[in-house]
Scaffold this active site. Structure first.
Site: not given
Ligand code: 13P
Ligand code: G3H
Ligand code: ZN
Length: 330
Positions: A56, A93-94, A144, A189, A232, A275-277
């Site tokens: 990100s 990412d994003h 998106e 999140g 997410g 998947i990040d959170s």
């Molecule tokens: P989570 O916060 O559900 O893990 O989503 C991560 C995500 O979409 C990163 O782009």
């Molecule tokens: O969608 C967001 C990801 O979980 C990345 O999170 O911007 O805190 O690195 P971050």
């Molecule tokens: Zn995302």
């Protein structure tokens, strides 16, 4: 200008084609540091899964963009050393601007997301034209449509706006994107829903509203065989929430997307699941546990090591039991 091809990385095209045909989704795991990268690669090598390493813009600021890129290059060599040359994508990412996407493409990313989902439709289309630049270098692009609730990197929304199936063909045709992230009820999140949006089971655990599979089905009808992405998609394992809260943490009403629903989505045209959170929760749970159990410990390897081991276990579980991506690499 560095080409991702010279770094041993791949773009998403072939990966997504196989995932849709095979009824599984590719894991897209975020990384910001060495332990996360090691956990992702060793898990995916051990279970023979292709993988998308996601960076990100927050990660770029935290860890330094150049270091992260070299870590991804190192990840390719690390996988080979561990015994399997799994396909690895390095993905932004994003991304929120042409300049950021261009910068990543020029330094060796094989895939970028340009996120204009918060913009009015025509502006989203115009921004997503980053595709014209990316495709010159065979870099794939994720766009998106629709807005997820929750915090996305430096962009947040209180409310979700589901993707409108009637817009997807026009968007994909006008922009030329290679994949499309949609909003069907997932959210970023560890607090994806407010308690009032949920029901509670007999143990008092919050149960979230189900994903809108009807919208997904309509999108698939409009875009047969086109790669769909879910952001997410953490499930917020309650065992980690419990460890955190019994070891000095204070996570209230944390709730995620049930894994069975993600498994169901992975069988459709959904071929990338972010998947990040969940990884953050796994690491935090283990670090908190070490600190409480061994208050005299001060060697970072003694708490980051167990955090990395738990992360690897979590990622293997995702590939094997949720996304279905395990065993897909020869
Ligand atoms: P989570 O916060 O559900 O893990 O989503 C991560 C995500 O979409 C990163 O782009
Ligand atoms: O969608 C967001 C990801 O979980 C990345 O999170 O911007 O805190 O690195 P971050
Ligand atoms: Zn995302």
């Amino acid at each position: 200008m560095v080409s991702y091809k010279d770094l041993g990385l791949v773009n998403t095209r072939e990966m997504f084609k196989k995932a849709i045909e095979g009824g599984y989704a590719i894991p897209a795991f975020n990384f910001n540091n060495m332990e996360q990268m090691q956990a992702i690669i060793s898990a995916c090598v051990e279970c023979s899964s292709p993988v998308i390493l996601q960076v990100s813009s927050g990660a770029r600021k935290y860890a330094n963009q150049t270091l992260l890129r070299y870590m991804a290059q190192g990840a390719v060599e690390y996988a080979k050393e561990l015994g399997k040359n799994i396909p690895i994508v390095l993905h932004l990412d994003h991304g929120n601007s042409f300049e950021l996407c261009k910068n990543c493409i020029d330094m060796g990313f094989s895939s970028v997301m340009i996120d204009g989902s918060h913009l009015p439709y025509d502006e989203n289309v115009a921004l997503t034209k980053v595709v014209d630049y990316a495709h010159q270098f065979d870099v794939t692009v994720e766009g998106e449509l629709g807005v997820l609730a929750g915090v996305e990197d430096e962009v947040s929304s209180e409310v979700a706006h589901y993707t409108r199936p009637e817009e997807v063909v026009d968007f994909v045709t006008k922009t030329g994107v290679d994949s499309l992230a949609i909003s069907i009820g997932t959210s970023h999140g560890a607090n994806k829903f407010k308690p009032e949006q949920c029901t509670r089971n007999e143990e008092g655990i919050l149960l979230p509203p189900p994903l809108r599979f009807d919208i997904l089905a309509e999108i698939e009808k409009q875009l047969p065989g086109f790669p769909i992405v879910l952001h997410g998609s953490s499930s917020v394992p309650q065992e980690y929430v419990k460890i955190i809260n019994t070891h000095g943490g204070a996570l209230k009403d944390a709730v995620g997307i049930p894994e069975e629903q993600l498994r169901q989505a992975a069988k459709s045209a959904v071929c990338k699941i972010n998947i990040d959170s969940d990884g953050r929760l796994a690491m935090t749970a283990m670090v908190r546990k070490v600190f409480v159990d061994n208050p005299a410990e001060f060697d970072p390897r003694k708490y980051l090591g167990p955090a990395r081991d738990e992360l690897k276990k979590l990622y293997k579980h995702k590939c094997e039991n949720v996304l279905g991506s395990a065993g897909r690499v020869e």
